[in-house]
Motif scaffolding. Structure first.
Motif, PDB file in Angstrom:
ATOM      1  N   LEU A 149      19.912 -14.660 -28.452  1.00 20.35           N
ATOM      2  CA  LEU A 149      19.026 -14.189 -29.523  1.00 20.35           C
ATOM      3  C   LEU A 149      18.435 -15.359 -30.301  1.00 20.35           C
ATOM      4  N   ALA A 150      19.219 -16.438 -30.422  1.00 22.02           N
ATOM      5  CA  ALA A 150      18.759 -17.593 -31.182  1.00 22.02           C
ATOM      6  C   ALA A 150      17.492 -18.200 -30.583  1.00 22.02           C
ATOM      7  N   MET A 151      17.210 -17.898 -29.330  1.00 19.10           N
ATOM      8  CA  MET A 151      15.992 -18.397 -28.690  1.00 19.10           C
ATOM      9  C   MET A 151      14.802 -17.486 -29.007  1.00 19.10           C
ATOM     10  N   ARG A 152      15.042 -16.378 -29.706  1.00 16.55           N
ATOM     11  CA  ARG A 152      14.020 -15.360 -29.977  1.00 16.55           C
ATOM     12  C   ARG A 152      13.272 -14.976 -28.710  1.00 16.55           C
ATOM     13  N   PRO A 153      13.998 -14.421 -27.733  1.00 22.94           N
ATOM     14  CA  PRO A 153      13.358 -14.087 -26.464  1.00 22.94           C
ATOM     15  C   PRO A 153      12.505 -12.823 -26.584  1.00 22.94           C
ATOM     16  N   ARG A 154      11.540 -12.666 -25.682  1.00 25.20           N
ATOM     17  CA  ARG A 154      10.758 -11.441 -25.633  1.00 25.20           C
ATOM     18  C   ARG A 154      11.501 -10.392 -24.803  1.00 25.20           C
ATOM     19  N   VAL A 155      12.226 -10.886 -23.790  1.00 25.12           N
ATOM     20  CA  VAL A 155      12.984  -9.980 -22.931  1.00 25.12           C
ATOM     21  C   VAL A 155      14.447 -10.403 -22.953  1.00 25.12           C
ATOM     22  N   LEU A 156      15.328  -9.442 -23.198  1.00 24.21           N
ATOM     23  CA  LEU A 156      16.751  -9.728 -23.181  1.00 24.21           C
ATOM     24  C   LEU A 156      17.336  -9.132 -21.908  1.00 24.21           C
ATOM     25  N   VAL A 157      17.959  -9.982 -21.098  1.00 24.55           N
ATOM     26  CA  VAL A 157      18.545  -9.517 -19.853  1.00 24.55           C
ATOM     27  C   VAL A 157      20.057  -9.645 -19.963  1.00 24.55           C
ATOM     28  N   LEU A 158      20.776  -8.560 -19.733  1.00 22.93           N
ATOM     29  CA  LEU A 158      22.236  -8.587 -19.878  1.00 22.93           C
ATOM     30  C   LEU A 158      22.884  -8.221 -18.553  1.00 22.93           C
ATOM     31  N   ASP A 159      23.799  -9.072 -18.083  1.00 24.07           N
ATOM     32  CA  ASP A 159      24.503  -8.763 -16.843  1.00 24.07           C
ATOM     33  C   ASP A 159      25.865  -8.164 -17.190  1.00 24.07           C
ATOM     34  N   GLU A 160      26.000  -6.885 -16.991  1.00 22.63           N
ATOM     35  CA  GLU A 160      27.237  -6.152 -17.257  1.00 22.63           C
ATOM     36  C   GLU A 160      27.820  -6.419 -18.646  1.00 22.63           C
ATOM     37  N   PRO A 161      27.057  -6.052 -19.687  1.00 19.62           N
ATOM     38  CA  PRO A 161      27.502  -6.367 -21.047  1.00 19.62           C
ATOM     39  C   PRO A 161      28.789  -5.659 -21.460  1.00 19.62           C
ATOM     40  N   SER A 162      29.093  -4.503 -20.867  1.00 23.40           N
ATOM     41  CA  SER A 162      30.267  -3.766 -21.355  1.00 23.40           C
ATOM     42  C   SER A 162      31.521  -4.054 -20.542  1.00 23.40           C
ATOM     43  N   SER A 163      31.425  -4.911 -19.511  1.00 20.56           N
ATOM     44  CA  SER A 163      32.606  -5.121 -18.674  1.00 20.56           C
ATOM     45  C   SER A 163      33.699  -5.840 -19.446  1.00 20.56           C
ATOM     46  N   ASN A 164      34.940  -5.456 -19.210  1.00 24.70           N
ATOM     47  CA  ASN A 164      36.123  -6.058 -19.836  1.00 24.70           C
ATOM     48  C   ASN A 164      36.228  -5.876 -21.333  1.00 24.70           C
ATOM     49  N   LEU A 165      35.421  -4.997 -21.909  1.00 23.76           N
ATOM     50  CA  LEU A 165      35.544  -4.777 -23.350  1.00 23.76           C
ATOM     51  C   LEU A 165      36.433  -3.564 -23.601  1.00 23.76           C
ATOM     52  N   ASP A 166      37.219  -3.611 -24.663  1.00 20.05           N
ATOM     53  CA  ASP A 166      37.990  -2.422 -25.001  1.00 20.05           C
ATOM     54  C   ASP A 166      37.027  -1.409 -25.644  1.00 20.05           C
ATOM     55  N   PRO A 167      37.432  -0.146 -25.739  1.00 16.70           N
ATOM     56  CA  PRO A 167      36.477   0.885 -26.189  1.00 16.70           C
ATOM     57  C   PRO A 167      35.808   0.552 -27.518  1.00 16.70           C
ATOM     58  N   ALA A 168      36.566  -0.007 -28.455  1.00 20.28           N
ATOM     59  CA  ALA A 168      35.966  -0.295 -29.759  1.00 20.28           C
ATOM     60  C   ALA A 168      34.932  -1.410 -29.635  1.00 20.28           C
ATOM     61  N   ALA A 169      35.283  -2.470 -28.904  1.00 22.89           N
ATOM     62  CA  ALA A 169      34.360  -3.588 -28.737  1.00 22.89           C
ATOM     63  C   ALA A 169      33.107  -3.128 -27.988  1.00 22.89           C
TER      64      ALA A 169
END
Ligand SMILES: Nc1ncnc2c1ncn2[C@@H]1O[C@H](COP(=O)(O)OP(=O)(O)OP(=O)(O)O)[C@@H](O)[C@H]1O
Ligand SMILES: [Mg+2]
Lengths: 242, 254
Positions: A149-169
């Motif tokens: 985000l610090a780069m202020r991108p126009r497009v944000l691409v996320l590779d498996e953002p929810s993997s290995n996170l507990d339900p709350a995270a």
């Protein structure tokens, strides 16, 4: 915003990972990129900011992804990788978040502001001076999002953002992502997550686009999901549009 | 895994020594060590003198000397080598407690013991009072080649990840009935090292890709968040090598 035409890529060992991919993502759209293991999702992501170069044409915000324009491209396309430990390599969280903007030439006060702003967006401003390896996995994933985000991108691409996170995270990250006003392409195996955050789904299988449509249509099409090894969690269903 | 933790060496504190900028302490330690190493081993009194400023730094930094001493033990393997020298070296012999020892060997052993001990203590003190960021900023300010600063940065960051990985692989091995106490099972451990190397290599590649994605072009952006050293701080840092040089000069002139 994002335009991919006829993208084909073979790994050096001869394996074809992408086979004529066409994809358009409009400004402000949130698209889920679904597909079984080995479908070529990560390979496609690595093309979007010119890390890999295959045959075909890619354009981001009107800028073609070609070697002389890579600096512009990498500012426009922010990639959050699967393993936050790969993304966080500086001694402190703040230094890490500052790494991208500093590469863009920012220094001093403007750099500091960028860092604070990005860390606030993911609720991690209080941890700016800690070394990344002292953070929990979920916190590291959030910092990884901040570094991009610090780069202020126009497009944000996320590779498996929810993997290995507990339900709350997982839920906290969803809230953060929902609050961001950027075009988003999200690779995921977590179909409810895609349903929650995206308007549209693209199914990639064996390097080809197998389906592309409103997320509701894709997720309620049981035969389509089954054909591409996609499964909703037990007891979960998406009602078809009426 | 506290032992492997990269900043386990740093002991947080708020002493005048802690507050000195990294570059000052690095220069002070390097000059001190150079002075010590350049002193001929025969100036025995000078070496006794060199211990004084190190002891003074321990006091000013308000560190507990005991854990420091434990860290200084890393020099033990070298000391063992030193102990062998009087027996193995040639040259004129001296008799001591019924042993025939080589005189040049004895001096060589003393040379190693005295210089290694002082050098290790200086390094241990530097590490204990300087956190990673100011160490790296210090190196960078001293115009240390960027490549070296980067290598140190990554070592500091990834030693911990690799140790974790090694730890997980060991557990995976043990859970499948490997018991490295037996010599013939060393193979699995060795294979583990190979796998660890491969993982380290792949990790390096992934980190590099992540860096490229954020606009890295081969030059590390400078961390400008800490103020550079002022004259007063340089003067304070100069006390350590200045004392050593004074001792060296006094000893050789006298
Ligand atoms: N460095 C590489 N060298 C050779 N082949 C590779 C390499 N990386 C990936 N592949 C192959 O390319 C294909 C696509 O891989 P990719 O990593 O893009 O899949 P993916 O959709 O991201 O899968 P996953 O869901 O498991 O992350 C796979 O068949 C994979 O084996
Ligand atoms: Mg992948």
């Amino acid at each position: 915003m994002l335009r991919v035409r006829g993208l084909t890529f073979d790994y050096p060992d001869g394996r074809r990972a992408l086979d004529g991919v066409d994809l358009d993502v409009a400004d402000g759209e949130r698209v889920a990129l679904l597909g079984p293991n080995g479908a070529g999702k990560t390979t496609l992501v690595l093309h979007l900011n010119g890390i890999l170069t295959g045959r075909g044409h890619i354009e981001v915000d009107g800028v073609p992804v070609v070697r002389p324009r890579l600096a512009e491209i990498r500012q426009r396309v922010g990639v959050v990788f699967q393993d936050p430990d790969d993304q966080l390599f500086m001694p402190t969280v703040a230094a890490d978040v500052g790494f991208g903007p500093a590469n863009l030439g920012l220094t001093g006060e403007p750099l500091r502001r960028r860092v604070t702003e990005a860390l606030e967006a993911v609720g991690m401003a209080a941890h700016a001076d800690r070394p990344p390896h002292h953070l929990s996995f979920g916190q590291r994933r959030r910092v990884a999002v901040a570094t991009v985000l610090a780069m202020r991108p126009r497009v944000l691409v996320l590779d498996e953002p929810s993997s290995n996170l507990d339900p709350a995270a997982r839920r906290e990250l969803a809230a953060i992502l929902r609050g961001l006003r950027v075009t988003m392409l999200m690779v995921t195996h977590d179909l409810p997550y895609a349903w929650e955050l995206c308007d549209r789904a693209v199914v990639l299988d064996a390097g080809r686009i197998a389906a592309d449509g409103p997320i509701r249509d894709v997720l309620s099409d049981a035969p389509l999901l089954a054909a591409h090894r996609l499964e909703l969690p037990y007891g979960y269903s998406v009602p078809p549009a009426t | 895994m506290t032992a492997g933790h990269p900043d386990a060496l740093y002991v947080p504190g708020d002493s005048p020594v802690h507050r000195l900028p990294g570059e000052v302490k690095i220069v002070a330690v390097v000059l001190y060590v150079v002075t010590v190493v350049a002193t001929p081993a025969t100036e025995v009194a000078a070496f006794a003198g060199y211990a004084a400023p190190v002891a003074a730094v321990v006091i000013v930094s308000r560190l507990d000397p005991l854990p420091l001493a434990r860290r200084a033990l890393i020099e033990v393997p070298f000391l063992l080598l030193a102990v062998l020298l009087p027996f193995l070296s040639t040259g004129p012999r001296v008799e001591w407690l019924g042993l025939t020892l080589s005189e040049p060997g004895l001096w060589a052993a003393w040379n190693i013991v005295a210089k290694a001990t002082l050098g290790v203590w200086a390094a241990v003190l530097l590490a204990a009072t300087t956190d990673v960021t100011s160490l790296l900023t210090g190196l960078q300010r001293l115009r240390c080649p960027t490549v070296i600063v980067q290598i140190v940065t990554f070592m500091v960051r990834y030693v911990h990840v690799l140790l974790d990985e090694a730890h997980r692989m060991r557990i995976a091995r043990l859970s499948r009935g490997d018991d490295p106490r037996f010599l013939w099972q060393v193979r699995a451990t060795a294979a583990g090292f190979g796998a660890l190397f491969l993982r380290a290599f792949e990790r390096g590649e992934r980190v590099y890709v992540a860096m490229l994605s954020r606009g890295y072009t081969g030059r590390m952006p400078v961390g400008a968040e800490r103020p550079a050293a002022r004259v007063r701080e340089w003067a304070a840092g100069a006390l350590l090598p200045a004392t050593a040089v004074t001792i060296a000069v006094t000893a050789t002139v006298a």
